[in-house]
Design a protein around this motif. Structure first.
Motif, PDB file in Angstrom:
ATOM      1  N   SER A 240       0.818  -1.207   0.000  1.00 50.62           N
ATOM      2  CA  SER A 240       0.000   0.000   0.000  1.00 50.62           C
ATOM      3  C   SER A 240       0.855   1.262   0.000  1.00 50.62           C
ATOM      4  O   SER A 240       2.017   1.259   0.425  1.00 50.62           O
ATOM      5  CB  SER A 240      -0.909   0.018   1.230  1.00 50.62           C
ATOM      6  OG  SER A 240      -0.142   0.193   2.414  1.00 50.62           O
ATOM      7  N   LEU A 241       0.251   2.351  -0.446  1.00 49.27           N
ATOM      8  CA  LEU A 241       0.927   3.642  -0.453  1.00 49.27           C
ATOM      9  C   LEU A 241       1.281   4.075   0.967  1.00 49.27           C
ATOM     10  O   LEU A 241       2.405   4.516   1.237  1.00 49.27           O
ATOM     11  CB  LEU A 241       0.045   4.696  -1.124  1.00 49.27           C
ATOM     12  CG  LEU A 241       0.562   6.135  -1.090  1.00 49.27           C
ATOM     13  CD1 LEU A 241       1.916   6.255  -1.768  1.00 49.27           C
ATOM     14  CD2 LEU A 241      -0.450   7.084  -1.751  1.00 49.27           C
ATOM     15  N   GLY A 242       0.331   3.920   1.901  1.00 56.44           N
ATOM     16  CA  GLY A 242       0.570   4.350   3.271  1.00 56.44           C
ATOM     17  C   GLY A 242       1.695   3.582   3.934  1.00 56.44           C
ATOM     18  O   GLY A 242       2.615   4.167   4.522  1.00 56.44           O
ATOM     19  N   GLY A 243       1.638   2.245   3.851  1.00 56.30           N
ATOM     20  CA  GLY A 243       2.670   1.420   4.455  1.00 56.30           C
ATOM     21  C   GLY A 243       4.016   1.617   3.803  1.00 56.30           C
ATOM     22  O   GLY A 243       5.052   1.708   4.476  1.00 56.30           O
ATOM     23  N   GLY A 244       4.030   1.681   2.476  1.00 58.78           N
ATOM     24  CA  GLY A 244       5.277   1.862   1.757  1.00 58.78           C
ATOM     25  C   GLY A 244       5.920   3.205   2.029  1.00 58.78           C
ATOM     26  O   GLY A 244       7.136   3.307   2.196  1.00 58.78           O
ATOM     27  N   GLY A 262      10.078   0.666  -3.501  1.00 65.30           N
ATOM     28  CA  GLY A 262       8.695   0.376  -3.176  1.00 65.30           C
ATOM     29  C   GLY A 262       7.783   0.506  -4.379  1.00 65.30           C
ATOM     30  O   GLY A 262       7.839   1.503  -5.104  1.00 65.30           O
ATOM     31  N   GLU A 263       6.974  -0.511  -4.615  1.00 63.23           N
ATOM     32  CA  GLU A 263       5.910  -0.442  -5.639  1.00 63.23           C
ATOM     33  C   GLU A 263       4.619  -0.268  -4.862  1.00 63.23           C
ATOM     34  O   GLU A 263       4.193  -1.169  -4.154  1.00 63.23           O
ATOM     35  CB  GLU A 263       5.936  -1.715  -6.490  1.00 63.23           C
ATOM     36  CG  GLU A 263       5.080  -1.619  -7.730  1.00 63.23           C
ATOM     37  CD  GLU A 263       3.719  -2.236  -7.512  1.00 63.23           C
ATOM     38  OE1 GLU A 263       2.750  -1.466  -7.300  1.00 63.23           O
ATOM     39  OE2 GLU A 263       3.638  -3.459  -7.534  1.00 63.23           O
ATOM     40  N   LEU A 264       3.986   0.915  -4.982  1.00 62.76           N
ATOM     41  CA  LEU A 264       2.998   1.335  -3.999  1.00 62.76           C
ATOM     42  C   LEU A 264       1.554   1.361  -4.490  1.00 62.76           C
ATOM     43  O   LEU A 264       0.640   1.145  -3.714  1.00 62.76           O
ATOM     44  CB  LEU A 264       3.357   2.739  -3.473  1.00 62.76           C
ATOM     45  CG  LEU A 264       4.778   2.894  -2.930  1.00 62.76           C
ATOM     46  CD1 LEU A 264       4.978   4.299  -2.395  1.00 62.76           C
ATOM     47  CD2 LEU A 264       5.067   1.864  -1.865  1.00 62.76           C
ATOM     48  N   GLY A 265       1.302   1.672  -5.723  1.00 58.86           N
ATOM     49  CA  GLY A 265      -0.098   1.727  -6.147  1.00 58.86           C
ATOM     50  C   GLY A 265      -0.266   2.532  -7.414  1.00 58.86           C
ATOM     51  O   GLY A 265       0.562   3.381  -7.752  1.00 58.86           O
ATOM     52  N   LEU A 381     -10.229  16.336 -11.749  1.00 58.45           N
ATOM     53  CA  LEU A 381      -9.000  17.073 -11.485  1.00 58.45           C
ATOM     54  C   LEU A 381      -9.086  17.913 -10.217  1.00 58.45           C
ATOM     55  O   LEU A 381      -8.064  18.243  -9.611  1.00 58.45           O
ATOM     56  CB  LEU A 381      -8.665  17.969 -12.682  1.00 58.45           C
ATOM     57  CG  LEU A 381      -8.247  17.224 -13.960  1.00 58.45           C
ATOM     58  CD1 LEU A 381      -8.097  18.190 -15.116  1.00 58.45           C
ATOM     59  CD2 LEU A 381      -6.943  16.454 -13.736  1.00 58.45           C
ATOM     60  N   GLN A 382     -10.304  18.240  -9.793  1.00 58.17           N
ATOM     61  CA  GLN A 382     -10.480  19.060  -8.594  1.00 58.17           C
ATOM     62  C   GLN A 382     -10.622  18.229  -7.322  1.00 58.17           C
ATOM     63  O   GLN A 382     -10.642  18.788  -6.228  1.00 58.17           O
ATOM     64  CB  GLN A 382     -11.712  19.965  -8.758  1.00 58.17           C
ATOM     65  CG  GLN A 382     -11.544  21.030  -9.829  1.00 58.17           C
ATOM     66  CD  GLN A 382     -12.851  21.731 -10.171  1.00 58.17           C
ATOM     67  OE1 GLN A 382     -13.856  21.575  -9.463  1.00 58.17           O
ATOM     68  NE2 GLN A 382     -12.843  22.494 -11.251  1.00 58.17           N
ATOM     69  N   ASP A 383     -10.738  16.918  -7.447  1.00 58.58           N
ATOM     70  CA  ASP A 383     -10.988  16.055  -6.290  1.00 58.58           C
ATOM     71  C   ASP A 383      -9.945  14.948  -6.253  1.00 58.58           C
ATOM     72  O   ASP A 383     -10.069  13.931  -6.934  1.00 58.58           O
ATOM     73  CB  ASP A 383     -12.396  15.456  -6.380  1.00 58.58           C
ATOM     74  CG  ASP A 383     -12.828  14.764  -5.094  1.00 58.58           C
ATOM     75  OD1 ASP A 383     -11.953  14.494  -4.242  1.00 58.58           O
ATOM     76  OD2 ASP A 383     -14.029  14.480  -4.946  1.00 58.58           O
ATOM     77  N   HIS A 384      -8.915  15.139  -5.441  1.00 56.52           N
ATOM     78  CA  HIS A 384      -7.801  14.199  -5.397  1.00 56.52           C
ATOM     79  C   HIS A 384      -8.247  12.798  -4.996  1.00 56.52           C
ATOM     80  O   HIS A 384      -7.669  11.792  -5.436  1.00 56.52           O
ATOM     81  CB  HIS A 384      -6.740  14.696  -4.413  1.00 56.52           C
ATOM     82  CG  HIS A 384      -5.509  13.838  -4.362  1.00 56.52           C
ATOM     83  ND1 HIS A 384      -5.371  12.768  -3.505  1.00 56.52           N
ATOM     84  CD2 HIS A 384      -4.366  13.877  -5.106  1.00 56.52           C
ATOM     85  CE1 HIS A 384      -4.205  12.188  -3.696  1.00 56.52           C
ATOM     86  NE2 HIS A 384      -3.565  12.835  -4.652  1.00 56.52           N
ATOM     87  N   ALA A 385      -9.287  12.690  -4.173  1.00 57.93           N
ATOM     88  CA  ALA A 385      -9.742  11.385  -3.691  1.00 57.93           C
ATOM     89  C   ALA A 385     -10.196  10.481  -4.830  1.00 57.93           C
ATOM     90  O   ALA A 385     -10.107   9.252  -4.724  1.00 57.93           O
ATOM     91  CB  ALA A 385     -10.875  11.555  -2.680  1.00 57.93           C
ATOM     92  N   LEU A 386     -10.678  11.068  -5.930  1.00 59.16           N
ATOM     93  CA  LEU A 386     -11.139  10.253  -7.056  1.00 59.16           C
ATOM     94  C   LEU A 386      -9.978   9.556  -7.766  1.00 59.16           C
ATOM     95  O   LEU A 386     -10.200   8.575  -8.481  1.00 59.16           O
ATOM     96  CB  LEU A 386     -11.904  11.127  -8.057  1.00 59.16           C
ATOM     97  CG  LEU A 386     -13.195  11.772  -7.547  1.00 59.16           C
ATOM     98  CD1 LEU A 386     -13.835  12.613  -8.643  1.00 59.16           C
ATOM     99  CD2 LEU A 386     -14.168  10.707  -7.056  1.00 59.16           C
ATOM    100  N   GLY A 387      -8.769  10.051  -7.560  1.00 59.61           N
ATOM    101  CA  GLY A 387      -7.615   9.456  -8.206  1.00 59.61           C
ATOM    102  C   GLY A 387      -6.837   8.503  -7.334  1.00 59.61           C
ATOM    103  O   GLY A 387      -5.796   7.987  -7.746  1.00 59.61           O
ATOM    104  N   GLU A 388      -7.343   8.227  -6.136  1.00 56.99           N
ATOM    105  CA  GLU A 388      -6.663   7.292  -5.248  1.00 56.99           C
ATOM    106  C   GLU A 388      -7.058   5.863  -5.593  1.00 56.99           C
ATOM    107  O   GLU A 388      -8.217   5.580  -5.891  1.00 56.99           O
ATOM    108  CB  GLU A 388      -7.013   7.605  -3.792  1.00 56.99           C
ATOM    109  CG  GLU A 388      -6.515   8.971  -3.329  1.00 56.99           C
ATOM    110  CD  GLU A 388      -6.955   9.286  -1.915  1.00 56.99           C
ATOM    111  OE1 GLU A 388      -7.564   8.402  -1.267  1.00 56.99           O
ATOM    112  OE2 GLU A 388      -6.712  10.420  -1.459  1.00 56.99           O
ATOM    113  N   GLU A 389      -6.101   4.965  -5.540  1.00 53.95           N
ATOM    114  CA  GLU A 389      -6.341   3.576  -5.903  1.00 53.95           C
ATOM    115  C   GLU A 389      -7.376   2.928  -4.982  1.00 53.95           C
ATOM    116  O   GLU A 389      -7.329   3.097  -3.766  1.00 53.95           O
ATOM    117  CB  GLU A 389      -5.041   2.778  -5.826  1.00 53.95           C
ATOM    118  CG  GLU A 389      -5.199   1.307  -6.194  1.00 53.95           C
ATOM    119  CD  GLU A 389      -3.935   0.505  -5.952  1.00 53.95           C
ATOM    120  OE1 GLU A 389      -3.732  -0.489  -6.663  1.00 53.95           O
ATOM    121  OE2 GLU A 389      -3.157   0.878  -5.055  1.00 53.95           O
ATOM    122  N   VAL A 390      -8.318   2.210  -5.583  1.00 52.33           N
ATOM    123  CA  VAL A 390      -9.216   1.335  -4.844  1.00 52.33           C
ATOM    124  C   VAL A 390      -8.812  -0.089  -5.213  1.00 52.33           C
ATOM    125  O   VAL A 390      -8.960  -0.502  -6.359  1.00 52.33           O
ATOM    126  CB  VAL A 390     -10.697   1.582  -5.198  1.00 52.33           C
ATOM    127  CG1 VAL A 390     -11.583   0.600  -4.438  1.00 52.33           C
ATOM    128  CG2 VAL A 390     -11.087   3.018  -4.872  1.00 52.33           C
TER     129      VAL A 390
END
Length: 504
Positions: A240-244, A262-265, A381-390
């Motif tokens: 994960s991004l957080g752990g890595g 680290g390969e994170l996401g 582009l205005q909402d960073h959360a939409l670009g986070e890996e699920v």
């Protein structure tokens, strides 16, 4: 071959216990008990790895190639046991585990062949020019040398190919670096059987036992101790991004900072260009659904975002993808924690004004069902959360008005493992316009394909700009991955008797 689990750590050839234990949480079959790793285990493994390096780091390429092939042979000798416990622990189907085992042994053998050729050493020689004016030039030789003990963190989504004897371990051993693995608690039984195979290969090849150790379980203190141990010279990580990022920061904060690979996401965007969507949008949508849900979407190259223009052709693409996703059965995820994270990731999309639900399902327990949403380029582009890996079978369609929007969106993406262009002949100009942007965003660029599935070969790049990975100049898959655990050393006016064997 019948295998018995010990529930112990393998440290320098000895199977050892600790005071505490944990119980595995398989998707089926019986749970097993394993020893919990401690900082003391880490210290013992690292000290043994350093001791082994003085032999293994100076061994011949033939010795290391023989060892890699022996590991592959020992893994295949345990094939039935590995598949059985791998299916139970991960919930992955038998065919997937068999294929992954083949990939694991295949890359070990590929790396063995690769180091025997010697090209990876990048040997260079500038001969002495004693009569050069105004100053003579000395004789200069250069070769890549192993860096020392390497720490590897097992990955949750690949119990074999990215874990105990996976790509990071194989690359480090090929380079001449002993390895200390922190096993993933999602598949400790699988990890132990593979460690038994490596242990058998060490013994059959007569190598120093400190060349490989496996530490099971353990809390955060084990990972922290491992990456900050003064004898560890580099770290390989997939997760994960957080752990890595936390481990990356620890590596950087050391008195002697070390590289953290680290390969994170990644969300691995696909751009469906106008002529392609017009000619075969339905087929692309159906293919995307298959790639998006492969392995319950638990691939780091899962194509989570599709970019397509507004209009009836784009609508048809979305409809085809949604219809195909409706036919996908619920799938078991790797762990309860990953299933929880998938549901939490989905919740980011629910109820957002700028996000339109296309296909919404409920997932319960360790199971996952696919979901599909769409939004507009400006909202994305205005909402960073939409670009986070699920991490799971969730897709997002981003609608654009034309080529300018496509380029603007491409520029707005963060670093990615992959980016894909679906295009026909009439899309060449737009593809050429996007390529300079995508080259700066991704480690691998595909045309008319889907990124799930990573070929292990010489030309493969599995990495990319942050946050896809922490070192954009490296790859965690393919023969180039060996270079992560080497560093160049120059030898000036060195007598042949003092040179490394590869330069003689």
């Amino acid at each position: 071959m019948t295998m018995t689990l010990t529930g112990k750590h393998l440290i320098a050839g000895d199977w050892v216990m600790g005071d505490a234990t944990f119980t595995s949480e398989p998707s089926s079959g019986e749970a097993n008990t394993f020893s919990v790793g401690t900082p003391a285990h880490v210290n013992a493994a690292c000290e043994a790895a350093e001791e082994a390096f003085w032999e293994y780091g100076y061994s011949t390429r033939e010795t290391r190639a023989k060892f890699l092939n022996a590991i592959a042979d020992e893994i295949e000798a345990r094939a039935e046991a590995i598949t059985k416990i791998g299916v139970e622990e991960s919930g992955l189907p038998e065919g997937r585990l068999n294929g992954e085992r083949g990939r694991t042994t295949g890359q070990l053998r590929l790396f063995a062949d690769h180091i025997l050729k010697g090209d990876y050493l990048d040997k260079r020689h500038d001969e002495a020019l004693p009569d050069r004016q105004p100053l003579p030039r000395p004789d200069l030789k250069m070769v890549q040398r192993p860096i020392g003990p390497v720490a590897v963190f097992g990955a949750s989504n690949f119990p074999l190919a990215f874990s105990t004897a996976g790509g990071d371990t194989a690359a480090a051993l090929a380079a001449g670096c002993p390895v200390v693995v922190k096993g993933h608690s999602a598949h400790p039984g699988t990890g132990e059987i593979v460690a038994q195979a490596i242990d058998a290969a060490i013994k059959s090849c007569g190598l120093h036992p400190g060349v490989f150790s496996l530490i099971q379980g353990g809390k955060r203190d084990v990972g922290t101790t491992l990456v900050q141990h003064p004898l560890i010279r580099a770290v390989g990580f997939t997760g994960s991004l957080g752990g890595g990022r936390a481990l990356f920061d620890l590596c950087a904060q050391r008195p002697d900072p070390i590289p953290f690979f680290g390969e994170l996401g990644s969300v691995n965007p696909m751009f469906i260009l106008p002529e392609a969507v017009k000619a075969r949008g339905k087929a692309i949508g159906e293919g995307w659904a298959g790639s998006l849900t492969m392995g319950a979407g638990q691939f780091c190259t899962n194509p989570g975002i599709a970019v397509v223009q507004e209009g009836p052709e784009g609508d048809a693409f979305v409809s085809a993808a949604a219809e195909a996703l409706k036919g996908v059965a619920t799938q078991c995820m790797l762990t309860d924690g990953i299933a929880d994270a998938y549901r939490n990731g989905k919740s980011r999309f629910d109820g957002r004004n700028a996000v339109e639900p296309v296909l919404v399902t409920d997932s319960e327990g360790r199971n996952a069902s696919p979901n599909l949403y769409q939004t507009r380029v400006d909202a994305y582009l205005q909402d960073h959360a939409l670009g986070e890996e699920v991490f799971g079978p969730l897709g997002l369609v981003v609608r654009v008005d034309g080529p300018d929007d496509m380029e603007k969106l491409a520029r707005g993406f963060e670093g990615q493992l992959t980016a894909t262009l679906h295009m026909d002949d009439g899309d060449t100009a737009l593809g050429a316009r996007l390529m300079p942007v995508l080259e700066r965003k991704a480690g691998r660029i595909l045309v008319n394909g889907f990124p799930t599935g990573v070929e292990v070969c010489d030309a493969m790049v599995h990495g990319g700009p942050y946050p896809a990975s922490t070192n954009f100049g490296a790859t965690s898959v393919g023969t180039l991955s060996i270079r992560r655990f080497l560093r160049p050393v120059c030898y000036q006016n060195m007598p042949d008797d003092l040179l490394p064997g590869d330069l003689k």
